[in-house]
Design a protein around this motif. Structure first.
Motif, PDB file in Angstrom:
ATOM      1  N   VAL A 109       0.851  -1.186   0.000  1.00  0.00           N
ATOM      2  CA  VAL A 109       0.000   0.000   0.000  1.00  0.00           C
ATOM      3  C   VAL A 109       0.886   1.233   0.000  1.00  0.00           C
ATOM      4  O   VAL A 109       1.870   1.300   0.733  1.00  0.00           O
ATOM      5  CB  VAL A 109      -0.937   0.015   1.234  1.00  0.00           C
ATOM      6  N   ARG A 110       0.505   2.200  -0.815  1.00  0.00           N
ATOM      7  CA  ARG A 110       1.337   3.403  -0.961  1.00  0.00           C
ATOM      8  C   ARG A 110       0.736   4.576  -0.207  1.00  0.00           C
ATOM      9  O   ARG A 110      -0.456   4.847  -0.282  1.00  0.00           O
ATOM     10  CB  ARG A 110       1.468   3.763  -2.452  1.00  0.00           C
ATOM     11  N   GLN A 111       1.600   5.264   0.537  1.00  0.00           N
ATOM     12  CA  GLN A 111       1.171   6.463   1.241  1.00  0.00           C
ATOM     13  C   GLN A 111       1.012   7.608   0.250  1.00  0.00           C
ATOM     14  O   GLN A 111       1.842   7.819  -0.632  1.00  0.00           O
ATOM     15  CB  GLN A 111       2.214   6.828   2.286  1.00  0.00           C
ATOM     16  N   LEU A 112      -0.068   8.361   0.362  1.00  0.00           N
ATOM     17  CA  LEU A 112      -0.308   9.496  -0.530  1.00  0.00           C
ATOM     18  C   LEU A 112       0.554  10.696  -0.136  1.00  0.00           C
ATOM     19  O   LEU A 112       0.770  10.954   1.046  1.00  0.00           O
ATOM     20  CB  LEU A 112      -1.785   9.905  -0.484  1.00  0.00           C
ATOM     21  N   SER A 113       1.011  11.415  -1.141  1.00  0.00           N
ATOM     22  CA  SER A 113       1.757  12.647  -0.889  1.00  0.00           C
ATOM     23  C   SER A 113       0.763  13.755  -0.526  1.00  0.00           C
ATOM     24  O   SER A 113      -0.437  13.640  -0.816  1.00  0.00           O
ATOM     25  CB  SER A 113       2.540  13.044  -2.140  1.00  0.00           C
ATOM     26  N   GLN A 119      -5.569  16.866  -3.916  1.00  0.00           N
ATOM     27  CA  GLN A 119      -6.344  16.584  -5.125  1.00  0.00           C
ATOM     28  C   GLN A 119      -7.525  15.674  -4.818  1.00  0.00           C
ATOM     29  O   GLN A 119      -8.628  15.863  -5.332  1.00  0.00           O
ATOM     30  CB  GLN A 119      -5.437  15.944  -6.180  1.00  0.00           C
ATOM     31  N   LEU A 120      -7.320  14.683  -3.952  1.00  0.00           N
ATOM     32  CA  LEU A 120      -8.387  13.759  -3.593  1.00  0.00           C
ATOM     33  C   LEU A 120      -9.465  14.466  -2.776  1.00  0.00           C
ATOM     34  O   LEU A 120     -10.659  14.182  -2.925  1.00  0.00           O
ATOM     35  CB  LEU A 120      -7.813  12.589  -2.796  1.00  0.00           C
ATOM     36  N   SER A 121      -9.059  15.400  -1.922  1.00  0.00           N
ATOM     37  CA  SER A 121     -10.017  16.104  -1.059  1.00  0.00           C
ATOM     38  C   SER A 121     -11.005  16.945  -1.857  1.00  0.00           C
ATOM     39  O   SER A 121     -12.099  17.252  -1.379  1.00  0.00           O
ATOM     40  CB  SER A 121      -9.274  16.990  -0.061  1.00  0.00           C
ATOM     41  N   ALA A 122     -10.638  17.345  -3.108  1.00  0.00           N
ATOM     42  CA  ALA A 122     -11.550  18.127  -3.945  1.00  0.00           C
ATOM     43  C   ALA A 122     -12.731  17.276  -4.407  1.00  0.00           C
ATOM     44  O   ALA A 122     -13.784  17.797  -4.755  1.00  0.00           O
ATOM     45  CB  ALA A 122     -10.800  18.684  -5.147  1.00  0.00           C
ATOM     46  N   VAL A 136     -11.792  10.455   8.572  1.00  0.00           N
ATOM     47  CA  VAL A 136     -10.779  11.501   8.449  1.00  0.00           C
ATOM     48  C   VAL A 136     -11.246  12.510   7.409  1.00  0.00           C
ATOM     49  O   VAL A 136     -11.529  12.141   6.261  1.00  0.00           O
ATOM     50  CB  VAL A 136      -9.409  10.917   8.022  1.00  0.00           C
ATOM     51  N   ASP A 137     -11.344  13.752   7.813  1.00  0.00           N
ATOM     52  CA  ASP A 137     -11.720  14.822   6.889  1.00  0.00           C
ATOM     53  C   ASP A 137     -10.445  15.306   6.199  1.00  0.00           C
ATOM     54  O   ASP A 137      -9.693  16.114   6.741  1.00  0.00           O
ATOM     55  CB  ASP A 137     -12.380  15.973   7.650  1.00  0.00           C
ATOM     56  N   ILE A 138     -10.187  14.772   4.992  1.00  0.00           N
ATOM     57  CA  ILE A 138      -8.930  15.088   4.314  1.00  0.00           C
ATOM     58  C   ILE A 138      -8.915  16.499   3.726  1.00  0.00           C
ATOM     59  O   ILE A 138      -7.911  16.919   3.158  1.00  0.00           O
ATOM     60  CB  ILE A 138      -8.625  14.051   3.211  1.00  0.00           C
ATOM     61  N   ARG A 139     -10.010  17.228   3.880  1.00  0.00           N
ATOM     62  CA  ARG A 139     -10.016  18.624   3.456  1.00  0.00           C
ATOM     63  C   ARG A 139      -9.226  19.487   4.434  1.00  0.00           C
ATOM     64  O   ARG A 139      -8.749  20.565   4.074  1.00  0.00           O
ATOM     65  CB  ARG A 139     -11.447  19.137   3.330  1.00  0.00           C
ATOM     66  N   LYS A 140      -9.028  18.982   5.648  1.00  0.00           N
ATOM     67  CA  LYS A 140      -8.258  19.735   6.635  1.00  0.00           C
ATOM     68  C   LYS A 140      -7.182  18.915   7.343  1.00  0.00           C
ATOM     69  O   LYS A 140      -6.294  19.475   7.987  1.00  0.00           O
ATOM     70  CB  LYS A 140      -9.197  20.343   7.686  1.00  0.00           C
ATOM     71  N   ASP A 141      -7.256  17.569   7.227  1.00  0.00           N
ATOM     72  CA  ASP A 141      -6.270  16.705   7.873  1.00  0.00           C
ATOM     73  C   ASP A 141      -5.640  15.771   6.851  1.00  0.00           C
ATOM     74  O   ASP A 141      -6.347  15.170   6.042  1.00  0.00           O
ATOM     75  CB  ASP A 141      -6.917  15.866   8.983  1.00  0.00           C
ATOM     76  N   HIS A 142      -4.326  15.643   6.914  1.00  0.00           N
ATOM     77  CA  HIS A 142      -3.608  14.720   6.031  1.00  0.00           C
ATOM     78  C   HIS A 142      -3.226  13.437   6.764  1.00  0.00           C
ATOM     79  O   HIS A 142      -2.486  12.609   6.232  1.00  0.00           O
ATOM     80  CB  HIS A 142      -2.354  15.383   5.463  1.00  0.00           C
ATOM     81  N   ALA A 143      -3.707  13.281   7.991  1.00  0.00           N
ATOM     82  CA  ALA A 143      -3.477  12.069   8.768  1.00  0.00           C
ATOM     83  C   ALA A 143      -4.642  11.909   9.743  1.00  0.00           C
ATOM     84  O   ALA A 143      -5.361  12.858  10.035  1.00  0.00           O
ATOM     85  CB  ALA A 143      -2.152  12.150   9.529  1.00  0.00           C
ATOM     86  N   CYS A 144      -4.838  10.702  10.239  1.00  0.00           N
ATOM     87  CA  CYS A 144      -5.919  10.433  11.181  1.00  0.00           C
ATOM     88  C   CYS A 144      -5.676  11.190  12.481  1.00  0.00           C
ATOM     89  O   CYS A 144      -4.570  11.137  13.040  1.00  0.00           O
ATOM     90  CB  CYS A 144      -6.003   8.935  11.442  1.00  0.00           C
ATOM     91  N   THR A 145      -6.692  11.866  12.979  1.00  0.00           N
ATOM     92  CA  THR A 145      -6.544  12.624  14.225  1.00  0.00           C
ATOM     93  C   THR A 145      -6.564  11.709  15.450  1.00  0.00           C
ATOM     94  O   THR A 145      -6.215  12.144  16.549  1.00  0.00           O
ATOM     95  CB  THR A 145      -7.686  13.660  14.354  1.00  0.00           C
ATOM     96  N   HIS A 146      -6.959  10.436  15.258  1.00  0.00           N
ATOM     97  CA  HIS A 146      -7.026   9.503  16.384  1.00  0.00           C
ATOM     98  C   HIS A 146      -5.726   8.714  16.548  1.00  0.00           C
ATOM     99  O   HIS A 146      -5.182   8.655  17.646  1.00  0.00           O
ATOM    100  CB  HIS A 146      -8.197   8.536  16.195  1.00  0.00           C
TER     101      HIS A 146
END
Length: 226
Positions: A109-113, A119-122, A136-146
């Motif tokens: 599995v590849r980690q997203l840049s 781009q995915l959050s759009a 996970v709201d990827i519009r404001k977080d690039h990693a899990c807040t938990h």
């Protein structure tokens, strides 16, 4: 959990505990690195076979199955997959990791840049964490807040590259190097011949004793290598 056996790196087998409803693995101390490349491929195939099994949420907190102590959350970085997380026992009994995090660790599995996440959050606002299942709201977080697991995807190219890498490593591991084996035999015979020569010189005073056996090994090996 149920035990499944896979080939150990040098000899024997590694008995790994798997829970398909939890989509998780328990590795006793050092078991993850003891798996052969072929064993990793077999484990990946087994995970894939159970991809549609009923899934249950992970317990909170997670406890060690050996001593029942609370597991401590940890982060690490894999060479091919990027950041992955797990939960480890402070008594060094082992670590608990989900299937998704194991796949990141082994490069399936590849980690997203950050750019790819943007781009995915759009197009997609909320994704589910591969580490703990939390939204996970990827519009404001690039990693899990938990659990702080990074956003990752199952990339077909990454899977193919990982499989090719492990299969190549397994082929190298199980294929005997004939030249290296022959060199080792010649070196051993030379050492034995030298020792015998020294003993003969000490006992009889003879010098320049010709060892036809050692010479024969050398000659045959040179012919084989052509």
């Amino acid at each position: 959990m149920t035990k499944h056996r896979f080939e150990r790196m040098h000899h024997g087998e590694v008995a790994i505990d798997l829970c398909f409803p939890c989509q998780a693995i328990w590795f006793d101390e050092f078991e993850s690195v003891q798996l052969t490349p072929g064993g990793i491929v077999e484990l990946f195939k087994l995970i894939h076979q159970h991809r549609d099994d009923l899934r249950l949420p992970l317990g909170n907190p997670l406890n060690c199955p050996r001593c029942d102590d609370k597991l401590l959350h940890g982060l690490d970085v894999a060479k091919h997959g990027g950041k992955f997380n797990y939960h480890r026992c402070l008594q060094k009994h082992g670590r608990f990791t989900t299937f998704a995090q194991f796949m990141i660790e082994k490069g399936f599995v590849r980690q997203l840049s950050p750019t790819e996440v943007t781009q995915l959050s759009a197009k997609v606002g909320i994704v589910r964490c591969t580490g703990c299942g939390a939204p996970v709201d990827i519009r404001k977080d690039h990693a899990c807040t938990h659990c702080r697991a990074p956003i990752a995807i199952l990339d077909a190219d990454a899977v193919e590259k990982a499989l090719a890498r492990f299969q190549h490593a397994e082929t190298r591991r199980t294929t005997r190097d004939v030249e290296a084996l022959g060199d080792a035999i010649v070196m051993r015979e030379r050492a034995a011949s030298h020792q015998q020569r020294q003993q003969a010189e000490t006992e009889t005073g003879l010098i320049d004793v010709i060892d036809l056996v050692s010479a024969g090994f050398e000659l045959v090996w040179q012919v084989i290598r052509r």
